[in-house]
Design an enzyme around this catalytic site. Sequence first.
Site, PDB file in Angstrom:
ATOM      1  N   LYS A   1      -6.618  -4.417  -5.695  1.00 48.92           N
ATOM      2  CA  LYS A   1      -5.534  -4.845  -4.961  1.00 48.92           C
ATOM      3  C   LYS A   1      -4.976  -6.275  -5.088  1.00 48.92           C
ATOM      4  O   LYS A   1      -3.985  -6.698  -5.617  1.00 48.92           O
ATOM      5  CB  LYS A   1      -5.391  -4.107  -3.743  1.00 48.92           C
ATOM      6  CG  LYS A   1      -5.279  -2.874  -3.500  1.00 48.92           C
ATOM      7  CD  LYS A   1      -5.074  -2.308  -2.236  1.00 48.92           C
ATOM      8  CE  LYS A   1      -4.794  -0.765  -2.096  1.00 48.92           C
ATOM      9  NZ  LYS A   1      -4.389  -0.130  -0.780  1.00 48.92           N
TER      10      LYS A   1
ATOM     11  N   ASP B   1       0.641  -1.209  -0.016  1.00 51.32           N
ATOM     12  CA  ASP B   1      -0.033  -0.052  -0.069  1.00 51.32           C
ATOM     13  C   ASP B   1       0.887   1.185  -0.093  1.00 51.32           C
ATOM     14  O   ASP B   1       2.168   1.273   0.256  1.00 51.32           O
ATOM     15  CB  ASP B   1      -0.978  -0.086   1.282  1.00 51.32           C
ATOM     16  CG  ASP B   1      -1.597   1.280   1.403  1.00 51.32           C
ATOM     17  OD1 ASP B   1      -2.251   1.591   0.375  1.00 51.32           O
ATOM     18  OD2 ASP B   1      -1.963   1.769   2.408  1.00 51.32           O
TER      19      ASP B   1
ATOM     20  N   ARG C   1     -14.727  11.698  -1.197  1.00 55.67           N
ATOM     21  CA  ARG C   1     -13.615  12.340  -0.787  1.00 55.67           C
ATOM     22  C   ARG C   1     -13.018  13.308  -1.905  1.00 55.67           C
ATOM     23  O   ARG C   1     -12.715  14.464  -1.976  1.00 55.67           O
ATOM     24  CB  ARG C   1     -12.575  11.577  -0.094  1.00 55.67           C
ATOM     25  CG  ARG C   1     -12.753  11.022   1.178  1.00 55.67           C
ATOM     26  CD  ARG C   1     -11.950  10.194   1.678  1.00 55.67           C
ATOM     27  NE  ARG C   1     -11.897   8.827   1.088  1.00 55.67           N
ATOM     28  CZ  ARG C   1     -10.996   7.857   1.221  1.00 55.67           C
ATOM     29  NH1 ARG C   1      -9.709   8.273   2.169  1.00 55.67           N
ATOM     30  NH2 ARG C   1     -11.165   6.931   0.478  1.00 55.67           N
TER      31      ARG C   1
ATOM     32  N   GLU D   1      -1.973  10.339   4.726  1.00 50.99           N
ATOM     33  CA  GLU D   1      -2.835  10.093   3.687  1.00 50.99           C
ATOM     34  C   GLU D   1      -2.921  11.291   2.711  1.00 50.99           C
ATOM     35  O   GLU D   1      -3.212  12.463   2.939  1.00 50.99           O
ATOM     36  CB  GLU D   1      -4.278   9.827   4.073  1.00 50.99           C
ATOM     37  CG  GLU D   1      -4.316   8.562   4.855  1.00 50.99           C
ATOM     38  CD  GLU D   1      -4.391   7.372   4.330  1.00 50.99           C
ATOM     39  OE1 GLU D   1      -4.750   7.254   3.178  1.00 50.99           O
ATOM     40  OE2 GLU D   1      -3.920   6.395   4.963  1.00 50.99           O
TER      41      GLU D   1
ATOM     42  N   SER E   1      -2.319   1.233  -4.701  1.00 52.22           N
ATOM     43  CA  SER E   1      -2.516   2.222  -3.847  1.00 52.22           C
ATOM     44  C   SER E   1      -3.966   2.872  -4.112  1.00 52.22           C
ATOM     45  O   SER E   1      -4.366   2.994  -5.239  1.00 52.22           O
ATOM     46  CB  SER E   1      -1.580   3.273  -4.116  1.00 52.22           C
ATOM     47  OG  SER E   1      -1.966   4.339  -3.407  1.00 52.22           O
ATOM     48  N   GLY E   2      -4.823   3.183  -3.239  1.00 53.62           N
ATOM     49  CA  GLY E   2      -5.845   3.712  -3.239  1.00 53.62           C
ATOM     50  C   GLY E   2      -5.631   5.511  -3.365  1.00 53.62           C
ATOM     51  O   GLY E   2      -6.671   6.111  -3.475  1.00 53.62           O
TER      52      GLY E   2
ATOM     53  N   ASP F   1      -0.320   5.185   0.979  1.00 52.07           N
ATOM     54  CA  ASP F   1      -0.312   6.088   1.847  1.00 52.07           C
ATOM     55  C   ASP F   1      -0.452   5.493   3.372  1.00 52.07           C
ATOM     56  O   ASP F   1      -1.019   4.314   3.681  1.00 52.07           O
ATOM     57  CB  ASP F   1      -1.910   6.667   1.616  1.00 52.07           C
ATOM     58  CG  ASP F   1      -1.888   7.516   0.230  1.00 52.07           C
ATOM     59  OD1 ASP F   1      -2.355   8.519   0.498  1.00 52.07           O
ATOM     60  OD2 ASP F   1      -1.266   7.195  -0.570  1.00 52.07           O
TER      61      ASP F   1
ATOM     62  N   ASP G   1      -2.277  -1.149   5.624  1.00 52.22           N
ATOM     63  CA  ASP G   1      -2.655  -0.569   6.998  1.00 52.22           C
ATOM     64  C   ASP G   1      -4.008  -0.548   7.221  1.00 52.22           C
ATOM     65  O   ASP G   1      -4.605  -0.458   8.110  1.00 52.22           O
ATOM     66  CB  ASP G   1      -1.989   1.035   7.294  1.00 52.22           C
ATOM     67  CG  ASP G   1      -2.695   1.780   6.577  1.00 52.22           C
ATOM     68  OD1 ASP G   1      -3.174   2.872   7.192  1.00 52.22           O
ATOM     69  OD2 ASP G   1      -2.930   2.010   5.112  1.00 52.22           O
TER      70      ASP G   1
END
Length: 304
Positions: A230, A97, A142, A106, A185-186, A99, A253
Amino acid sequence: MAQEPIDNFVITVLGRQSVEQALGPVIEVLRGRGLELDRTVKLEGGYACAELWACGRLDDEAAIRSAFRALADAMAVDIAFRNEGEYGRKHTLFCFDMDSTLIQGETIDELAKMAGVGDQVVAITASAMRGEIPFQESFRRRVGLLKGLPEARVMEVIERLPLMEGTERLFRALKARGARTAIFSGGFTFFGRVLKEKLGVDYVFANELEVRDGVVTGEVNGGIVDGTQKAELLVEIAGLEGVPLEEVVAVGDGANDLPMLGLAGMGVAFHAKPVVRASARFSVTQVGLDGLLYLLGVPTGEWK
């Protein structure tokens, strides 16, 4: 009647300053589950670390892992429990991941602060990482709040989010061992490309923040990298590299990392949310990302 075979186990105890205070309680847990201590080895390398080798017949692996998780929290150490075969396994593909794993913080939260919507976005992020909101829904909400943010300000966030402690040392050691690395990664591609250059990452998959006429539109180009993707990417890259899943290490995380942590031969919850730590087989909470080198059994002479 044939007796069940005796297995060998390796328990790594890792901490910032000292792990001596935790060794006695660790041995008590082992004996309480019918295992006997064979030897203890102290490791050097920057953090305090001891490996305990034990043997016996283990009837309930989930119970001993739960006991070690509670003990790790109480003693402010990290404890990794695995059998000897798992400890000695070769690991050739590492999937991270980004962030709050490779970088501190983040990206989307920092962009939100610049856009004046920090509190709203941080609250949504925290809820998503706890698994309370589906990731795709939370992500679109977001990103929508970033609408109107100038593109020039987006790039400022690169200077505001430093690498996680131990990241560069970990990647140097992995590259020296010939391992392949990937970021799933998101977060956003613009930061992923920076890490690809800085760390020598082999693969980067992240989200493309849409910018039009010099400002953020509040939309994303293409699909969103969520937990499901992912996991799919991990399988895809492992296939491309010819790496069996048991040789893959995945590190993350948040709740959206759980699918890939579950697929990898070694899934590591790093400075993770409680729901992630409870689900992952391994966790690192007390030290930097280079603490993985202890869990992997990498000789400290290779760290440089």
